[in-house]
Design a protein around this motif. Structure first.
Motif, PDB file in Angstrom:
ATOM      1  N   VAL A   1      -6.599  -5.497   1.334  1.00  0.00           N
ATOM      2  CA  VAL A   1      -5.694  -4.982   1.388  1.00  0.00           C
ATOM      3  C   VAL A   1      -5.026  -4.780   2.912  1.00  0.00           C
ATOM      4  O   VAL A   1      -6.115  -4.379   3.652  1.00  0.00           O
TER       5      VAL A   1
ATOM      6  N   ASP B   1      -4.911   6.080   3.505  1.00  0.00           N
ATOM      7  CA  ASP B   1      -4.762   4.745   3.120  1.00  0.00           C
ATOM      8  C   ASP B   1      -6.026   4.135   2.575  1.00  0.00           C
ATOM      9  O   ASP B   1      -6.231   3.508   1.800  1.00  0.00           O
TER      10      ASP B   1
ATOM     11  N   ILE C   1      -4.111  -0.691   6.418  1.00  0.00           N
ATOM     12  CA  ILE C   1      -4.689   0.409   6.263  1.00  0.00           C
ATOM     13  C   ILE C   1      -4.736   1.146   7.702  1.00  0.00           C
ATOM     14  O   ILE C   1      -5.144   0.565   8.750  1.00  0.00           O
TER      15      ILE C   1
ATOM     16  N   ALA D   1      -6.945   2.597  -0.968  1.00  0.00           N
ATOM     17  CA  ALA D   1      -7.141   1.125  -1.224  1.00  0.00           C
ATOM     18  C   ALA D   1      -8.532   1.017  -1.786  1.00  0.00           C
ATOM     19  O   ALA D   1      -8.768   0.147  -2.852  1.00  0.00           O
TER      20      ALA D   1
ATOM     21  N   GLY E   1     -10.757  -4.452   2.958  1.00  0.00           N
ATOM     22  CA  GLY E   1      -9.316  -3.676   3.653  1.00  0.00           C
ATOM     23  C   GLY E   1      -9.266  -4.529   5.252  1.00  0.00           C
ATOM     24  O   GLY E   1     -10.364  -4.983   6.012  1.00  0.00           O
TER      25      GLY E   1
ATOM     26  N   LEU F   1       0.736  -1.122  -0.121  1.00  0.00           N
ATOM     27  CA  LEU F   1      -0.071   0.049   0.077  1.00  0.00           C
ATOM     28  C   LEU F   1       0.834   1.173  -0.121  1.00  0.00           C
ATOM     29  O   LEU F   1       0.425   2.301  -0.503  1.00  0.00           O
TER      30      LEU F   1
END
Length: 226
Positions: free
Chosen positions: A190, A198, A193, A202, A210, A167
C-alpha cells in the motif's frame, strides 16, 4: 550497453534516495525503493516526459551503483513497461548479476493494458524468462479501474503496489486489496501512507506491506561519471 546517460539534465543527478518498504507484521523495512535525486528539478514533471530509453539507462546505472555497495540490502528499481518488449533490454536484464538483491518495479500499468494481444503474450513470456533468471517482479501504481484488466492478463507478478490515491477511497479500498490478492498477485504494498490513521487502515485491509512518508527516507551521494 546502457551506461551513458545522454541528457545533460541527467548528468545533474546528485544522489540516490531510499524509500522504505515496511512489513506490517514486523514493523521493519524489508526493502527500499530507489529514486534519483536531482536538485532544483521537479522529478514528477521530469519523469512524465522522460523518454523510456533514458529511464532504462537510469535503471541500469542505479543497478550497477547499488550492486557495488558494501551492504547487502534489497532494492526496488523502476522499469518502463514498454521496454519489456525490447530485445536488447531483455538481454541486458538476463545478463545482469543481480545477486537476488534487485526487484524490477514495472511502471506505467496502463501501457501494458494498451498493448496488442501479441505484445501482451510477448510480455508474459519475457516475464517468465526474467523470473527463471531469479528476478522478482512487481507492478507499480495499480488502480481500481485497471484491476479487471490485470486479472485477465494473469501476468506472473510477485506482487502489486497499489496507487497512492486508492488509500484515500475507504469505501472500496478493502475490497480492492482482496481482489488484487485473490485474482492478480498474493503480495500487496500500500503506497501513500503518511499518518497513523493511514497505517491503521492499510494494516486492516489485508495487505502485507506499506510505503509512504510516514517512514523517513535516506539518501547517499551518487553521480553519473560517464
Amino acid at each position: 550497453m546502457y551506461t551513458v546517460l545522454p541528457s545533460p539534465m541527467l548528468h545533474t543527478i546528485t544522489g540516490l534516495r531510499f524509500q522504505p518498504i515496511v512489513d506490517f507484521h514486523s514493523g521493519q523495512a524489508v526493502a527500499h525503493e530507489v529514486l534519483v535525486e536531482i536538485r532544483n528539478v521537479n522529478l514528477d514533471v521530469l519523469f512524465a516526459s522522460l523518454p523510456t530509453r533514458c529511464a532504462l539507462q537510469i535503471f541500469f546505472w542505479q543497478a550497477n551503483t547499488l550492486l557495488k555497495m558494501q551492504d547487502k540490502g534489497q532494492y526496488w528499481l523502476n522499469f518502463p513497461a514498454d521496454k519489456l518488449l525490447d530485445p536488447n533490454a531483455m538481454e541486458l536484464l538476463l545478463a545482469l548479476r543481480h545477486q537476488r538483491r534487485l526487484t524490477i518495479e514495472i511502471q506505467d500499468p496502463l501501457t501494458l493494458t494498451r498493448m496488442s494481444r501479441l505484445e501482451q503474450r510477448s510480455v508474459h513470456n519475457n516475464l517468465h524468462r526474467l523470473k527463471a533468471a531469479g528476478w522478482k517482479i512487481w507492478l507499480d501504481d495499480l488502480t481500481y479501474e485497471l484491476a479487471d484488466d490485470y486479472a485477465r492478463l494473469a501476468l506472473p507478478f510477485d506482487g502489486i503496489k497499489l496507487d497512492r490515491s486508492e488509500l484515500n477511497i475507504p469505501g472500496r479500498f478493502d475490497a480492492f486489496v482482496h481482489v488484487v490478492r485473490d485474482k492478480i498477485a498474493g503480495a500487496v504494498v500500500v503506497e501513500g501512507i503518511e499518518t497513523a490513521q493511514d497505517l491503521q487502515r492499510a494494516c486492516a485491509s489485508g495487505a502485507q506491506f506499506g510505503q509512504g512518508f510516514l517512514w523517513p527516507e535516506s539518501r547517499i551521494d551518487a553521480v553519473v561519471t560517464a
